[in-house]
Structures are given as structure tokens and as C-alpha cells.
Design a protein around this motif. Structure first.
Motif, PDB file in Angstrom:
ATOM      1  N   LEU A 180      21.597  28.811  -2.699  1.00 38.04           N
ATOM      2  CA  LEU A 180      20.709  27.658  -2.855  1.00 38.04           C
ATOM      3  C   LEU A 180      19.300  28.011  -2.383  1.00 38.04           C
ATOM      4  CD1 LEU A 180      20.209  24.726  -3.588  1.00 38.04           C
ATOM      5  CD2 LEU A 180      21.059  24.070  -1.316  1.00 38.04           C
ATOM      6  N   ALA A 181      19.196  28.760  -1.286  1.00 38.95           N
ATOM      7  CA  ALA A 181      17.877  29.184  -0.806  1.00 38.95           C
ATOM      8  C   ALA A 181      17.187  30.072  -1.831  1.00 38.95           C
ATOM      9  CB  ALA A 181      18.018  29.911   0.530  1.00 38.95           C
ATOM     10  N   ARG A 182      17.954  30.951  -2.473  1.00 43.92           N
ATOM     11  CA  ARG A 182      17.388  31.818  -3.511  1.00 43.92           C
ATOM     12  C   ARG A 182      16.909  30.994  -4.704  1.00 43.92           C
ATOM     13  NH1 ARG A 182      21.426  37.087  -4.079  1.00 43.92           N
ATOM     14  NH2 ARG A 182      21.017  37.971  -1.988  1.00 43.92           N
ATOM     15  N   LEU A 183      17.737  30.044  -5.106  1.00 44.50           N
ATOM     16  CA  LEU A 183      17.388  29.173  -6.230  1.00 44.50           C
ATOM     17  C   LEU A 183      16.061  28.454  -5.967  1.00 44.50           C
ATOM     18  CD1 LEU A 183      18.650  27.724  -8.924  1.00 44.50           C
ATOM     19  CD2 LEU A 183      19.085  25.864  -7.329  1.00 44.50           C
ATOM     20  N   ARG A 184      15.957  27.882  -4.776  1.00 44.15           N
ATOM     21  CA  ARG A 184      14.729  27.161  -4.436  1.00 44.15           C
ATOM     22  C   ARG A 184      13.552  28.106  -4.285  1.00 44.15           C
ATOM     23  NH1 ARG A 184      17.639  22.954  -0.140  1.00 44.15           N
ATOM     24  NH2 ARG A 184      18.301  21.435  -1.733  1.00 44.15           N
ATOM     25  N   GLY A 185      13.819  29.303  -3.760  1.00 44.81           N
ATOM     26  CA  GLY A 185      12.763  30.307  -3.652  1.00 44.81           C
ATOM     27  C   GLY A 185      12.242  30.753  -5.004  1.00 44.81           C
ATOM     28  N   ASP A 186      13.105  30.661  -6.012  1.00 42.50           N
ATOM     29  CA  ASP A 186      12.708  31.013  -7.386  1.00 42.50           C
ATOM     30  C   ASP A 186      11.985  29.863  -8.087  1.00 42.50           C
ATOM     31  OD1 ASP A 186      13.740  33.545  -7.166  1.00 42.50           O
ATOM     32  OD2 ASP A 186      15.675  33.062  -8.073  1.00 42.50           O
ATOM     33  N   GLY A 187      11.795  28.750  -7.354  1.00 37.56           N
ATOM     34  CA  GLY A 187      11.019  27.641  -7.909  1.00 37.56           C
ATOM     35  C   GLY A 187      11.835  26.588  -8.627  1.00 37.56           C
ATOM     36  N   PHE A 188      13.160  26.575  -8.395  1.00 37.68           N
ATOM     37  CA  PHE A 188      14.015  25.600  -9.059  1.00 37.68           C
ATOM     38  C   PHE A 188      14.550  24.587  -8.046  1.00 37.68           C
ATOM     39  CE2 PHE A 188      14.690  29.595 -11.550  1.00 37.68           C
ATOM     40  CZ  PHE A 188      13.877  29.229 -12.619  1.00 37.68           C
ATOM     41  N   ALA A 189      14.864  23.385  -8.531  1.00 38.24           N
ATOM     42  CA  ALA A 189      15.322  22.308  -7.653  1.00 38.24           C
ATOM     43  C   ALA A 189      16.749  21.895  -7.990  1.00 38.24           C
ATOM     44  CB  ALA A 189      14.397  21.095  -7.782  1.00 38.24           C
ATOM     45  N   CYS A 190      17.531  21.634  -6.936  1.00 36.69           N
ATOM     46  CA  CYS A 190      18.876  21.076  -7.098  1.00 36.69           C
ATOM     47  C   CYS A 190      19.282  20.500  -5.751  1.00 36.69           C
ATOM     48  CB  CYS A 190      19.877  22.146  -7.539  1.00 36.69           C
ATOM     49  SG  CYS A 190      21.558  21.502  -7.782  1.00 36.69           S
ATOM     50  N   GLU A 191      19.694  19.213  -5.723  1.00 39.13           N
ATOM     51  CA  GLU A 191      20.103  18.621  -4.456  1.00 39.13           C
ATOM     52  C   GLU A 191      21.389  19.281  -3.979  1.00 39.13           C
ATOM     53  OE1 GLU A 191      21.613  15.928  -7.771  1.00 39.13           O
ATOM     54  OE2 GLU A 191      19.830  17.140  -7.305  1.00 39.13           O
ATOM     55  N   ARG A 192      21.540  19.346  -2.662  1.00 38.31           N
ATOM     56  CA  ARG A 192      22.628  20.128  -2.060  1.00 38.31           C
ATOM     57  C   ARG A 192      24.015  19.641  -2.479  1.00 38.31           C
ATOM     58  NH1 ARG A 192      23.449  23.775   1.949  1.00 38.31           N
ATOM     59  NH2 ARG A 192      21.232  23.840   2.451  1.00 38.31           N
ATOM     60  N   THR A 193      24.223  18.323  -2.538  1.00 37.91           N
ATOM     61  CA  THR A 193      25.555  17.814  -2.864  1.00 37.91           C
ATOM     62  C   THR A 193      25.987  18.270  -4.256  1.00 37.91           C
ATOM     63  OG1 THR A 193      25.182  15.865  -1.481  1.00 37.91           O
ATOM     64  CG2 THR A 193      26.958  15.731  -3.085  1.00 37.91           C
ATOM     65  N   ARG A 194      25.092  18.147  -5.237  1.00 38.27           N
ATOM     66  CA  ARG A 194      25.415  18.595  -6.593  1.00 38.27           C
ATOM     67  C   ARG A 194      25.630  20.103  -6.616  1.00 38.27           C
ATOM     68  NH1 ARG A 194      22.077  19.571 -11.746  1.00 38.27           N
ATOM     69  NH2 ARG A 194      20.226  19.390 -10.445  1.00 38.27           N
ATOM     70  N   PHE A 195      24.778  20.829  -5.883  1.00 39.03           N
ATOM     71  CA  PHE A 195      24.887  22.290  -5.866  1.00 39.03           C
ATOM     72  C   PHE A 195      26.219  22.730  -5.255  1.00 39.03           C
ATOM     73  CE2 PHE A 195      24.332  26.479  -4.029  1.00 39.03           C
ATOM     74  CZ  PHE A 195      23.707  27.180  -5.058  1.00 39.03           C
ATOM     75  N   ASN A 196      26.630  22.093  -4.150  1.00 39.46           N
ATOM     76  CA  ASN A 196      27.883  22.471  -3.491  1.00 39.46           C
ATOM     77  C   ASN A 196      29.077  22.314  -4.428  1.00 39.46           C
ATOM     78  OD1 ASN A 196      26.514  23.042  -1.161  1.00 39.46           O
ATOM     79  ND2 ASN A 196      27.079  21.162  -0.100  1.00 39.46           N
ATOM     80  N   LYS A 197      29.104  21.237  -5.180  1.00 43.02           N
ATOM     81  CA  LYS A 197      30.212  21.011  -6.114  1.00 43.02           C
ATOM     82  C   LYS A 197      30.222  22.080  -7.196  1.00 43.02           C
ATOM     83  CE  LYS A 197      32.353  17.521  -9.086  1.00 43.02           C
ATOM     84  NZ  LYS A 197      32.622  18.488 -10.163  1.00 43.02           N
ATOM     85  N   MET A 198      29.043  22.397  -7.727  1.00 40.67           N
ATOM     86  CA  MET A 198      28.961  23.391  -8.793  1.00 40.67           C
ATOM     87  C   MET A 198      29.257  24.795  -8.273  1.00 40.67           C
ATOM     88  SD  MET A 198      25.837  21.943 -11.084  1.00 40.67           S
ATOM     89  CE  MET A 198      26.311  23.018 -12.414  1.00 40.67           C
ATOM     90  N   PHE A 199      28.924  25.036  -7.009  1.00 33.93           N
ATOM     91  CA  PHE A 199      29.253  26.328  -6.389  1.00 33.93           C
ATOM     92  C   PHE A 199      30.765  26.532  -6.364  1.00 33.93           C
ATOM     93  CE2 PHE A 199      30.492  28.697  -2.584  1.00 33.93           C
ATOM     94  CZ  PHE A 199      29.770  29.870  -2.736  1.00 33.93           C
ATOM     95  N   GLU A 200      31.510  25.502  -5.937  1.00 30.51           N
ATOM     96  CA  GLU A 200      32.969  25.602  -5.898  1.00 30.51           C
ATOM     97  C   GLU A 200      33.542  25.776  -7.304  1.00 30.51           C
ATOM     98  OE1 GLU A 200      34.643  26.036  -3.282  1.00 30.51           O
ATOM     99  OE2 GLU A 200      33.023  25.625  -1.862  1.00 30.51           O
ATOM    100  N   ASP A 201      32.966  25.063  -8.275  1.00 27.54           N
ATOM    101  CA  ASP A 201      33.432  25.208  -9.674  1.00 27.54           C
ATOM    102  C   ASP A 201      33.203  26.633 -10.173  1.00 27.54           C
ATOM    103  OD1 ASP A 201      34.160  22.573  -9.637  1.00 27.54           O
ATOM    104  OD2 ASP A 201      32.396  21.849 -10.736  1.00 27.54           O
TER     105      ASP A 201
END
Length: 321
Positions: free
Chosen positions: A294-315
Motif C-alpha cells: 500500500l505504501a508503494r502504491l501511494r508512493g507511485d501516486g495512486f489512491a486506495c483506502e486501506r479497508t478496500r485495499f486489505n480485502k483486495m490484498f487477501e483476494d
């Protein structure tokens, strides 16, 4: 034999949705184990939740401070014993277990006062009244935890300590009757300071809140989502027993404004775009954790709220096997 040291300051923080992997597999989910069946009253939901807790067994429980993930909890664990020696303690406002001491032992669980989750007390849309009733029911759950089990009773038990309440709006709303009871007794309210985000309408609920802007994350570290918790600990560390003086708290936070940094501009990503990013990262290195990606994603200039990201990470992990 000397008595137990009484705290000079107690900081009240909300629990974290993120749980540490080292705490074990998730064993309790409010939506799965207890939420209403055909319109059951909330006290029946609580009975099912308590029965589910009893079934977890003591071997499946960890200290509350060891359960929660996220950067602010790493800091809290690192400095826990050092702060206790200085008389600085924390209490955790948990949507699943009530008011916890860091040493209370709890199972891995998922329950929240924030709306939008299947494990939200108020359901997907959330209702403030349900959250407040649930908090009252949690306060009646005795025998398993430290006591007192409410903010009001804790402030009353430690009237000489300073009390810093640093809760996000959904959690502050849930404990509002506690806060109103404290505010109704002037000697207690004089020892209590409420930190709140601007535009959270906290002043409409409880007058006299000290506003803590999200931009202070530039000075306090972490993210905007942890600013209140970090500000609460900053004030406690700096002022200790004087932490309930509103003017002193404002003066302590004021110099941090000069160290703020502007909110970065990030582009919101669709689920498909996030999924592709996750799979690419995990294929390159399966050991990467969600926070790192998630830190890399945001560092690359993209946005995603943590709750949605956590679910997609597990998927994504499940898809890659």
C-alpha cells in the motif's frame, strides 16, 4: 508493600481494524458470529457474541496491545513500559470488547463502530443509536477485563489524573453518553481534554474540543488516519499531568503546524487496477505485506483506502495460491 502507581495521564484510543498476523488467524467476526437474525434486539446479539468469545479458549488470546496492527500501535508497543513508569497509560475503546487495558487478553476479532462493513455494529449504513446501545452493553460485560469498563467510571476512579480522549468521530459518537456524563460533573471535566478532527462536528456534541488537523501527520508521523492518536500520545508525553489544561494542549500542538506538509495528490484506482498492481507486486515477492505494498502504491501516486485495499490484498494472495 507499596501500592500500585496511579496514572498521571490516561489516553483513550480506538482499536484498529488491522490485526497483526503474529496474533493468529481471525477467530471472531461480528457479522458471522452474532449480528441480528430476523431483527433480533441488540442484547441478543451481545449474548451470541459473548458465547462466541467464551468458545475461543484462553490459548487463542493475546494482550490487546499486541493484537492491533498499524504504525501507531508499533510505537505504542515500543514505548509501553517506559510510559507506564512515567505514569502515562492508555485505554482502548474496542467495538468488540469494550474499554480495554493494554494487558487485557483478547482473541483476534473483527467488529467496528464505523459503517460500511459486514462487521459494523450498526450494519452497512450504520446507526449511531445502535452503536451507543452496544457500547452500554459492552460496559456491562464484567469479569473478563480490567475495571472500570466505561470512560466515565475511569475518570471518576482516577480524578487526579489527566484524561485525553482521542477518538475518531464514529467511536466518539459511540461513547457520547460517557462523555456527557463526564462533562456534567465539572471537577471531572476539568481533568478531561477531547481531541477531535476539524469539521467532525465534535463541538456540537461536546463543547470545548481541541481541533487537531489531519495535516499534522507531517509533524507527528504516520498517516492522517492516525493523527488523533499520535497527537494524544504527543500531548501526554510532553505535558504528562498537565495534559488536561486546554490552553497548554493548544500551545503544545501549535509549533507542529510549521512542520506540516501538504496532502499529496493521488489518483484513485478502480478495483481492477488495484488487483493488477497487487498481483504484479506479489508475483515479484510473495513475502511482501499489505502495508508495504500500500505504501508503494501511494508512493507511485495512486489512491486506495486501506479497508478496500486489505480485502483486495487477501483476494490477490488467495488467487496466487
Amino acid at each position: 508493600m507499596p501500592g500500585k502507581q496511579r496514572p498521571a495521564v490516561i489516553v483513550y484510543l480506538s482499536c484498529s481494524l488491522t490485526k497483526r498476523r503474529s496474533a493468529g488467524n481471525r477467530s471472531l467476526e461480528l457479522g458471522k458470529n452474532a449480528l441480528p437474525r430476523g431483527g433480533d434486539p441488540l442484547y441478543r446479539v451481545m449474548l451470541r457474541w459473548r458465547r462466541a468469545f467464551e468458545k475461543t479458549g484462553k490459548g487463542c488470546r493475546v494482550r490487546a496491545i499486541d493484537l492491533y496492527g498499524g504504525g501507531v500501535w508499533g510505537d505504542l508497543r515500543t514505548h509501553y513500559e517506559e510510559r507506564k513508569k512515567k505514569g502515562i497509560e492508555i485505554r482502548i475503546v474496542s467495538a468488540g470488547m469494550g474499554l480495554l487495558s493494554p494487558d487485557d487478553r483478547v482473541p483476534v476479532y473483527d467488529a467496528t463502530f464505523a459503517p460500511g462493513s459486514k462487521n459494523a455494529i450498526g450494519g452497512v449504513r450504520g446507526t449511531t443509536a445502535r452503536n451507543r446501545e452496544w457500547w452500554r452493553l459492552l460496559g456491562d460485560w464484567n469479569g473478563k477485563w480490567h475495571e472500570p469498563r466505561s470512560l466515565y467510571a475511569t475518570v471518576k476512579q482516577y480524578p487526579k489524573a489527566a484524561h485525553i480522549v482521542a477518538l475518531p468521530l464514529d467511536y466518539m459518537n459511540a461513547v457520547l453518553e460517557d462523555l456527557r456524563a463526564i462533562a456534567a460533573e465539572n471537577p471531572l471535566w476539568e481533568k478531561t481534554i477531547l481531541l477531535a478532527a476539524p469539521y467532525s462536528f465534535a463541538d456540537r456534541l461536546i463543547p470545548g474540543a481541541v481541533e487537531v488537523p489531519g495535516d499534522l501527520y507531517g509533524a507527528l508521523g504516520g498517516t492522517r488516519g492516525t493523527v488523533l492518536a499520535r497527537a494524544g500520545m504527543f500531548v501526554a508525553d510532553k505535558l504528562v499531568g498537565e495534559s488536561s489544561d486546554r490552553n497548554s494542549v493548544i500551545a503544545a500542538l501549535q509549533p507542529l503546524q510549521a512542520k506540516t506538509r501538504p496532502l499529496p495528490i493521488r489518483i484513485t484506482q478502480t478495483n481492477a487496477e488495484i488487483r493488477r498492481y497487487l498481483i504484479k507486486q506479489l508475483r515479484a515477492d510473495r513475502s511482501l505485506g499489505r502495508s508495504v505494498i500500500l505504501a508503494r502504491l501511494r508512493g507511485d501516486g495512486f489512491a486506495c483506502e486501506r479497508t478496500r485495499f486489505n480485502k483486495m490484498f487477501e483476494d490477490a494472495r488467495e488467487k496466487l495460491g
